[in-house]
Design a protein around this motif. Structure first.
Motif, PDB file in Angstrom:
ATOM      1  N   ASN A 222       0.810  -1.220   0.000  1.00 31.38           N
ATOM      2  CA  ASN A 222       0.000   0.000   0.000  1.00 31.38           C
ATOM      3  C   ASN A 222       0.844   1.270   0.000  1.00 31.38           C
ATOM      4  N   GLY A 223       2.156   1.129  -0.151  1.00 30.93           N
ATOM      5  CA  GLY A 223       3.026   2.293  -0.206  1.00 30.93           C
ATOM      6  C   GLY A 223       3.716   2.623   1.092  1.00 30.93           C
ATOM      7  N   TYR A 224       3.326   1.974   2.196  1.00 30.24           N
ATOM      8  CA  TYR A 224       3.991   2.194   3.470  1.00 30.24           C
ATOM      9  C   TYR A 224       5.348   1.472   3.472  1.00 30.24           C
ATOM     10  N   GLY A 225       6.325   2.055   4.145  1.00 37.74           N
ATOM     11  CA  GLY A 225       7.567   1.346   4.368  1.00 37.74           C
ATOM     12  C   GLY A 225       7.365   0.279   5.429  1.00 37.74           C
ATOM     13  N   LEU A 226       7.980  -0.872   5.274  1.00 41.85           N
ATOM     14  CA  LEU A 226       7.831  -1.975   6.224  1.00 41.85           C
ATOM     15  C   LEU A 226       9.206  -2.473   6.641  1.00 41.85           C
ATOM     16  N   VAL A 227       9.431  -2.518   7.946  1.00 37.75           N
ATOM     17  CA  VAL A 227      10.676  -3.032   8.504  1.00 37.75           C
ATOM     18  C   VAL A 227      10.325  -4.147   9.484  1.00 37.75           C
ATOM     19  N   ARG A 228      11.062  -5.240   9.408  1.00 37.71           N
ATOM     20  CA  ARG A 228      10.822  -6.357  10.317  1.00 37.71           C
ATOM     21  C   ARG A 228      12.152  -6.897  10.811  1.00 37.71           C
ATOM     22  N   PHE A 229      12.311  -6.991  12.114  1.00 43.65           N
ATOM     23  CA  PHE A 229      13.488  -7.676  12.655  1.00 43.65           C
ATOM     24  C   PHE A 229      13.091  -8.397  13.939  1.00 43.65           C
ATOM     25  N   ASP A 230      13.462  -9.681  13.981  1.00 45.84           N
ATOM     26  CA  ASP A 230      13.161 -10.476  15.166  1.00 45.84           C
ATOM     27  C   ASP A 230      14.402 -10.584  16.042  1.00 45.84           C
ATOM     28  N   PHE A 231      14.312 -11.381  17.069  1.00 47.62           N
ATOM     29  CA  PHE A 231      15.386 -11.488  18.049  1.00 47.62           C
ATOM     30  C   PHE A 231      16.672 -12.028  17.413  1.00 47.62           C
ATOM     31  N   ASP A 232      16.531 -13.016  16.525  1.00 47.03           N
ATOM     32  CA  ASP A 232      17.716 -13.586  15.895  1.00 47.03           C
ATOM     33  C   ASP A 232      18.356 -12.612  14.913  1.00 47.03           C
ATOM     34  N   ASP A 233      17.547 -11.832  14.215  1.00 43.18           N
ATOM     35  CA  ASP A 233      18.104 -10.789  13.350  1.00 43.18           C
ATOM     36  C   ASP A 233      18.963  -9.825  14.169  1.00 43.18           C
ATOM     37  N   ALA A 234      18.429  -9.416  15.309  1.00 49.36           N
ATOM     38  CA  ALA A 234      19.156  -8.468  16.163  1.00 49.36           C
ATOM     39  C   ALA A 234      20.443  -9.088  16.696  1.00 49.36           C
ATOM     40  N   LEU A 235      20.388 -10.367  17.073  1.00 48.96           N
ATOM     41  CA  LEU A 235      21.598 -11.035  17.546  1.00 48.96           C
ATOM     42  C   LEU A 235      22.653 -11.098  16.445  1.00 48.96           C
ATOM     43  N   HIS A 236      22.213 -11.418  15.227  1.00 49.13           N
ATOM     44  CA  HIS A 236      23.160 -11.505  14.120  1.00 49.13           C
ATOM     45  C   HIS A 236      23.839 -10.167  13.861  1.00 49.13           C
TER      46      HIS A 236
END
Length: 541
Positions: A222-236
């Motif tokens: 829909n044109g919105y920016g979307l960011v996703r990060f989970d716990f493992d992403d943050a650890l990496h």
């Protein structure tokens, strides 16, 4: 950025072993254990996932961020807020409006912004606490920082009308836990007309929550920016390295794997939603973890009484003597410290083998806050000794005013004992059902939101409180286990809800005045025929 092992298989991520985690970390970048510490730009101020969030907010008018808990996302967003408010208008500077769901979040965000302003060496006035006028004649507490640019960062209350007439960059933090996110979004989107921006950031709170709708819409294009990060992403990207830098501990891949396992274990069944961006079934968590943590106080004892199976077959007098010794050793010193001027209440939830028995006293302070003096938990204790502990406490609570007891299933016997011992006037055996929860849950949640209650700083109790979910608009205990050892079933949460309901009951407490005292207080008017006659005196709490 993709999750480990992948977003589609994220549910298995929390189940991998420490050895498997170490292998994932090494295989993903094909690095040695010695080299892996340099991954993720940990030498920079912001980690890579935090940088990606700020880059997305700069490129989109509206950004939606689904995230894991405790990954420093709000800390990074505070840097974005300072850079925005400290910039001149020609450099896309503007006012920033932060909206959390409680006052503590607002104050913490403003304090963090002040720290960033110092780091960036941007001129900013000290934090200003003031009354924000939502509408004529109605003001609420708010916080702000002013900059030499002429712009400011303001932390506003979570009400849609707070944004009416405003212009700037709106940050809605932990959006899934706001009372009316849909209306809040409608008010925030109006700021886009004149060049504003909106960031909606949160952990999930159920598939039916409007935040999940926003995520789905953004993912649908829909044109919105979307960011996703989970716990493992943050650890990496270096989260645990950053934790070690702050704590002074030495980083190693083995320590990171063990830390990861411990954090996941702490969240238990809630880990999927709290750490891995997977919204739970139902309408969402009843009490969000940040709100529980904000009301937790260190130093509130949680007393745990447990006996082996053979204890049940001891002679009655030996069982009674053993538990009496425990009460005098553990309970009596705490009971003697209670304020005799405050009314005290109690809630009891009862179990026998698989579930706990929890007795939760509450006192009402002079400012109407509900104070927890201690909590008692019993496991594998015979019913006779459960009643013994209950009576020991209630007999010694100062101004013991009311109690409510779970009378469903195994609780019926002890609840009946309480009513028989202390009378129907101030004791109720409660059949826990949907109508009861519907009527009594929200007042307790409001007490958490308004900082009118204190609970112990205890991991198992927090796990119980987090376990409750909302289904069809009503908080319920799901068929899941809570606690570090997965050997609880929300028992402390039910006991607290019963205790708080007891504090809300209008209880007539009877005291006595002699006829002489009563005549003196009424200036000698005859109110009784006999001087020693006792008259009831009622007071409501």
């Amino acid at each position: 950025m993709s999750a480990l092992p992948s977003p589609e298989d994220v549910k298995s991520a929390r189940l991998i072993t420490e050895a498997e985690w170490k292998k994932f970390r090494l295989d993903r970048q094909k690095l040695s254990a010695a080299d892996i510490e340099s991954v993720g730009g940990v030498n920079g101020v912001l980690l890579d996932y935090q940088k990606k969030l700020l880059a997305t907010t700069a490129a989109h008018r509206v950004t939606v961020c689904e995230k894991s808990r405790r990954t420093g996302a709000t800390w990074a967003v505070a840097a974005d807020a300072v850079l925005t408010a400290a910039s001149e208008k020609a450099a896309r500077g503007m006012d920033v409006f932060y909206i959390g769901y409680n006052l503590e979040m607002a104050r913490e965000f403003i304090d963090t912004c002040g720290e960033w302003a110092t780091i960036f060496q941007h001129g900013a006035a000290e934090v200003d606490e003031y009354l924000f006028e939502e509408e004529p004649g109605k003001a609420v507490k708010a916080f702000r920082i002013r900059f030499a640019s002429g712009f400011q960062i303001i932390a506003l209350p979570s009400r849609p009308r707070s944004l009416r007439g405003m212009q700037g960059y709106v940050i809605i933090d932990e959006a899934a836990f706001h009372d009316d996110l849909k209306e809040l979004m409608k008010a925030a989107l109006a700021l886009l007309i004149w060049g504003g921006r909106v960031l909606v950031i949160s952990t999930h709170n159920g598939v039916g929550n409007y935040f999940n709708t926003l995520v789905t819409q953004a993912r649908g294009g829909n044109g919105y920016g979307l960011v996703r990060f989970d716990f493992d992403d943050a650890l990496h990207d270096g989260l645990y390295r950053r934790v070690c830098m702050r704590s002074g501990d030495e980083w190693s891949l083995d320590a990171e794997a063990a830390w990861r396992k411990g954090v996941i274990g702490d969240y238990g069944e809630a880990a999927d939603e709290e750490l891995y961006c997977i919204p739970s079934e139902g309408d969402g968590v009843w009490l969000p973890a940040p709100l529980i943590e904000a009301r937790a106080r260190k130093g509130i004892p949680v007393l745990r009484l447990e006996r082996p199976n053979e204890f049940t077959h001891w002679r009655a007098d030996l069982r009674e003597a053993d538990v009496r010794d425990w009460c005098e050793r553990e309970l009596l010193p705490l009971l003697r410290e209670l304020d005799p001027a405050l009314p005290h209440f109690l809630g009891g939830d009862y179990g026998r083998i698989s579930d706990l028995t929890v007795l939760w006293p509450l006192a009402i302070s002079r400012t109407m806050r509900r104070l927890t003096p201690f909590v008692v938990e019993m496991r594998n204790i015979p019913f006779d000794q459960q009643r013994q502990v209950l009576k020991y406490i209630c007999d010694r609570l100062p101004r013991f005013s009311a109690s409510k007891h779970d009378a469903t299933g195994l609780g019926m016997s002890t609840a009946e004992f309480a009513v028989q011992t202390y009378g129907e006037l101030r004791t109720e055996a409660v059949m826990l059902n949907i109508p009861w929860y519907r009527e009594n849950a929200q007042p307790l949640k409001t007490a958490f939101e308004d900082d009118m209650i204190e609970v112990p700083f205890d991991l198992d109790i927090h796990s119980d409180l987090r376990l409750l979910v909302v289904k069809n608009g009503v908080p319920q205990v799901p068929a899941l286990k809570s606690g570090v050892m997965k050997n609880r079933h929300g028992d402390a949460a039910v006991a607290l809800m019963l205790a708080y309901a007891a504090t809300r009951a209008l209880v007539a407490l009877y005291d006595y005045e002699s006829a002489r005292t009563l005549r003196e207080s009424t200036r000698g008017e005859d109110t009784a025929d006999a001087e020693d006659m006792k008259l009831p005196h009622e007071g409501l709490y």
